[in-house]
Design a protein around this motif. Structure first.
Motif, short mmCIF file in Angstrom:
data_model
loop_
_atom_site.label_atom_id
_atom_site.label_comp_id
_atom_site.label_asym_id
_atom_site.label_seq_id
_atom_site.Cartn_x
_atom_site.Cartn_y
_atom_site.Cartn_z
N VAL A 1 20.16 -11.80 -8.58
CA VAL A 1 18.99 -10.90 -8.36
C VAL A 1 17.67 -11.10 -9.50
O VAL A 1 16.86 -11.16 -8.91
N GLN A 2 18.17 -12.52 -10.41
CA GLN A 2 16.68 -13.30 -10.89
C GLN A 2 15.72 -13.13 -9.51
O GLN A 2 14.41 -13.22 -9.41
N ASN A 3 16.38 -14.07 -7.96
CA ASN A 3 15.05 -14.79 -7.28
C ASN A 3 14.58 -13.60 -6.25
O ASN A 3 13.75 -13.41 -6.32
N GLY A 4 15.75 -12.19 -6.43
CA GLY A 4 15.31 -11.47 -5.53
C GLY A 4 14.10 -10.73 -6.12
O GLY A 4 13.38 -10.31 -5.32
N THR A 5 14.17 -10.17 -7.26
CA THR A 5 12.96 -9.90 -7.85
C THR A 5 12.22 -10.21 -7.43
O THR A 5 10.76 -9.36 -7.41
N SER A 6 11.55 -11.68 -7.26
CA SER A 6 10.47 -12.01 -6.65
C SER A 6 10.85 -11.91 -5.41
O SER A 6 9.35 -12.93 -5.03
N ALA A 7 11.23 -12.24 -4.37
CA ALA A 7 11.45 -12.34 -3.59
C ALA A 7 9.81 -12.19 -2.81
O ALA A 7 9.33 -12.78 -1.71
N ILE A 8 9.52 -10.67 -2.89
CA ILE A 8 8.73 -10.11 -2.53
C ILE A 8 7.23 -11.18 -2.64
O ILE A 8 6.66 -11.61 -2.08
N THR A 9 7.45 -10.76 -3.67
CA THR A 9 5.76 -11.34 -5.04
C THR A 9 5.18 -12.61 -4.34
O THR A 9 4.40 -13.32 -4.80
N ASN A 10 6.81 -13.75 -4.01
CA ASN A 10 6.69 -15.55 -4.34
C ASN A 10 5.86 -15.10 -3.20
O ASN A 10 5.50 -16.47 -2.92
N ASN A 11 6.58 -14.47 -2.33
CA ASN A 11 5.91 -15.02 -0.62
C ASN A 11 4.42 -14.01 -0.63
O ASN A 11 4.78 -13.77 1.30
N LEU A 12 3.74 -13.63 -0.89
CA LEU A 12 3.14 -12.49 -0.82
C LEU A 12 1.58 -13.82 0.48
O LEU A 12 1.79 -12.97 1.25
N GLY A 13 1.56 -14.93 0.43
CA GLY A 13 1.10 -14.93 1.02
C GLY A 13 0.92 -15.03 2.40
O GLY A 13 0.65 -15.11 3.35
N LEU A 14 2.63 -15.30 2.71
CA LEU A 14 3.15 -15.16 3.84
C LEU A 14 3.88 -13.65 4.86
O LEU A 14 2.53 -13.85 5.64
N ILE A 15 3.63 -13.29 3.42
CA ILE A 15 4.09 -11.75 4.35
C ILE A 15 2.33 -11.52 4.43
O ILE A 15 2.01 -10.54 5.20
N ARG A 16 1.31 -11.34 3.86
CA ARG A 16 -0.29 -10.45 4.67
C ARG A 16 -0.13 -11.74 5.71
O ARG A 16 -1.57 -11.21 6.56
N ALA A 17 -0.13 -12.76 5.99
CA ALA A 17 -0.96 -13.43 6.76
C ALA A 17 0.24 -13.67 8.41
O ALA A 17 -0.15 -13.72 9.09
N LEU A 18 1.33 -13.34 8.41
CA LEU A 18 2.04 -12.88 9.45
C LEU A 18 3.23 -11.61 9.23
O LEU A 18 3.65 -11.70 7.72
N GLN A 19 3.31 -11.20 10.89
CA GLN A 19 4.23 -10.79 10.74
C GLN A 19 5.67 -10.31 10.85
O GLN A 19 6.02 -11.02 11.91
N PHE A 20 6.86 -10.53 10.38
CA PHE A 20 7.54 -10.92 10.08
C PHE A 20 8.78 -9.68 9.87
O PHE A 20 8.56 -9.20 8.80
N PRO A 21 9.79 -9.12 10.36
CA PRO A 21 10.90 -8.45 9.83
C PRO A 21 11.08 -8.96 7.98
O PRO A 21 11.53 -10.66 7.63
N ARG A 22 10.70 -8.46 7.14
CA ARG A 22 10.40 -9.17 6.09
C ARG A 22 11.87 -9.44 4.84
O ARG A 22 12.24 -9.63 3.95
N ALA A 23 12.83 -8.49 5.44
CA ALA A 23 14.14 -8.57 4.99
C ALA A 23 14.52 -9.95 4.99
O ALA A 23 15.92 -10.86 4.41
N ALA A 24 14.19 -11.08 6.28
CA ALA A 24 13.83 -12.40 6.45
C ALA A 24 13.55 -13.52 4.72
O ALA A 24 15.04 -14.36 4.21
N LEU A 25 13.55 -12.14 3.87
CA LEU A 25 13.22 -13.75 2.80
C LEU A 25 14.07 -13.14 1.84
O LEU A 25 14.02 -14.03 1.22
N PRO A 26 14.19 -11.38 1.21
CA PRO A 26 15.69 -11.77 0.60
C PRO A 26 16.75 -12.03 0.89
O PRO A 26 17.67 -12.64 0.69
#
Lengths: 300, 265
Positions: A115-140
């Motif tokens: 729960v705790q790390n899931g909450t920040s799974a997207i917000t902690n990886n914005l650099g990766l998300i904004r640079a590269l296109q991949f299925p975001r579900a890979a992060l959680p």
């Protein structure tokens, strides 16, 4: 503005027609669910490498380094034992309270971390998300894999504690494998839900510690679960006994603790059914919920 | 806009029969920004806002791109110029599918890849691991990653002053970080590669190498977009240039014409 009507002077097509003719797709479009799952599978190497790298670097700034993977669960168990085992002395009808407590703490921490790390799974990886296109579900999923590796370390510690406190090593222990598998699926779903919520509602991070503490007390980690029946109305106890962490904790205790068989909250069959139901509902539901928000992640 | 439809030089001549890779159709992009702590950020005013159900005052909507249309073809390198805040970077992010257009649509062939100076990878991991992760995240198979990883580090030149590849990326200078990111992104053949100011950060030697790489990418039937404030690197790498001003497409044509007009404004 003549240029808005015709994209290609030669063919006289509108932009949309031109795009369709050459098979261009709308940028950032969300793929269908099955296609999405297939893409995600293609990213399995990424998820494995990422989680390994994260685990390797997680204690890189400490002197003891990876030793903390073992020390953290041990310290946790020691603190809870000091308060609930020695000072408050709750272990009236549980014969092996240390092992009982540690099993609860370690299994609950797996879901808590999800729960705790899931909450920040997207917000902690914005650099990766904004640079590269991949299925975001890979992060959680990566977040869950990281937790799983830490859990396996805690399980080794737990096995030591359980054996040292005089429990026999039985074939029942093998049941811990399907139980952890089900909990992992449940956690993946939960992480995805939290990841999507956390990416939209940034205040969530402030609230989660309180939610998690309440959940901890409702999961029968720190005291015998039979207390619920004694102190709560019938319906509330029934409801609490369906609580997923409690179900997984009880299954772990059922598998590991020979001395605790008569203290189970309900029959093992019912526990297994509940565990499977939670894994399926949360796993699938969380995945679909996360997929529906795919286009929004990482946007300003 | 006569500049766009006018059959100017080689562009219009080779237009026919070429395959479009990016079609931008009357795109408007509106995004919301958090202004950060402002005068209205005390607890009392936050409570007032919740009671009166108004939006937070520190969020403002910015209409960054106002109705831009153009078509990019395979093998083109297109420069995007304009003063600060003219919507260049926003337009790139809309093409990459990272910002949804409020009106209009962006159609692309394959998945465009955005390479920006600000897009950090994973700062607490070493450069080597970032290379592997970045390549995997672009969808490369593991064997290819293993084969390409030394080349990428070599190309980025981060090991020229000692073994930096094994250090965490947070220890890199901003130029080194940008070089490594460019090396990673350009290791894969993209249908559409969007570059945001990356070429301007490296030193002279790296700039020459990256311009060479952009040319190679373009030759392998990709389309490259380049945002830069350095007209020099635009003139060197792009044959077509789009000039944005205040979110509106001001001019679209051969680089020399557009750059001359931009400089003479």
């Amino acid at each position: 503005m003549a240029n808005t009507a015709v994209a290609d002077p030669q063919s006289g097509l509108t932009p949309a027609q031109l795009a369709q003719r050459y098979g261009l797709r709308v940028a950032g479009e969300r793929p269908p669910l099955v296609e999405y799952a297939r893409m995600l599978w293609a990213y399995r190497h990424f998820m494995a490498t990422y989680s390994r790298a994260k685990v390797a670097s997680s204690f890189s700034s400490t002197q003891l380094g990876q030793l903390w993977q073992v020390l953290t669960p041990l310290t946790n168990a020691a603190v809870y034992y000091l308060i609930f085992g020695v000072i408050l002395s709750q272990h009236r009808n549980v014969s092996n309270f240390i092992a009982y407590l540690c099993t609860g703490v370690f299994v609950f921490m797996f879901t808590q971390a999800a729960v705790q790390n899931g909450t920040s799974a997207i917000t902690n990886n914005l650099g990766l998300i904004r640079a590269l296109q991949f299925p975001r579900a890979a992060l959680p999923i990566t977040v869950t894999l990281i937790q799983l590796q830490q859990l396996l370390m805690s399980m080794v510690v737990l096995a030591g504690i359980v054996l040292l406190t005089g429990e026999p090593l039985t074939f029942n222990w093998l049941l811990i494998i399907p139980m952890l598998l089900l909990q992992t699926i449940f956690n993946v779903g939960l992480t995805m839900v939290m990841a999507r919520l956390g990416s939209k509602v940034t205040d969530l991070k402030q609230v989660m510690p309180f939610v998690m503490r309440t959940w901890l007390y409702a999961s029968g980690v720190l005291y015998p679960v039979t207390l619920f029946r004694q102190h709560l109305p019938h319906w509330a106890a029934n409801l609490l006994e369906c609580n997923p962490p409690l179900v997984y904790i009880e299954l772990a205790r059922h598998a590991l603790l020979e001395s605790n068989q008569e203290n189970l909250v309900t029959s093992p069959t019912r526990l297994w059914l509940l565990a499977i139901a939670w894994a399926v509902v949360m796993g699938l539901g969380g995945f679909v919920y996360f997929w529906r928000g795919e286009e929004e992640y990482g946007r300003g | 806009m006569a500049e766009q439809t006018q059959p100017a030089g080689k562009i219009a001549v080779t237009d026919a029969g070429r395959i479009p890779t990016v079609v931008v159709d009357d795109v408007h992009v509106i995004y919301r920004i958090h202004k950060g702590a402002t005068s209205g950020s005390s607890p009392v005013s936050a409570l007032k806002r919740i009671v009166s159900r108004t939006n937070a005052p520190n969020i403002r909507e910015v209409h960054a791109v106002k109705g831009v249309s153009f078509t990019a073809y395979q093998g083109e390198a297109i420069g995007l110029i304009g003063s600060n805040g003219s919507g260049k970077s926003t337009l790139l992010r809309a093409i990459a599918g990272l910002l949804p257009p409020a009106r209009g649509a962006v159609y692309t062939l394959g998945q465009p890849s955005l390479l920006g100076v600000n897009a950090a990878l994973l700062n607490d991991l070493s450069g080597e691991r970032n290379v592997v992760l970045g390549c995997l995240a672009m969808g490369m198979p593991p064997e290819e990653v293993k084969r390409l990883a030394p080349e990428i580090i070599e190309f980025s030149g981060i090991n020229e002053r000692g073994d930096f590849a094994s250090l965490p990326m947070r220890t890199y200078s901003s130029g080194m970080g940008a070089r490594l990111r460019f090396a990673i992104s350009s290791a894969k053949k993209h249908d559409v590669l969007l570059i945001d100011e990356a070429l301007a950060t490296g030193d002279r030697k790296f700039r020459a190498r990256s311009e060479q790489r952009v040319r190679e990418l373009r030759d392998s039937a990709g389309t490259v977009f380049l945002v830069s404030h350095s007209l020099g690197s635009i003139r060197d790498t792009c044959e077509r240039t789009i000039w944005l001003e205040g979110g509106v497409l001001k001019m679209d044509g051969p680089t020399n014409e557009v750059c001359d007009a931009y400089e003479g404004k």
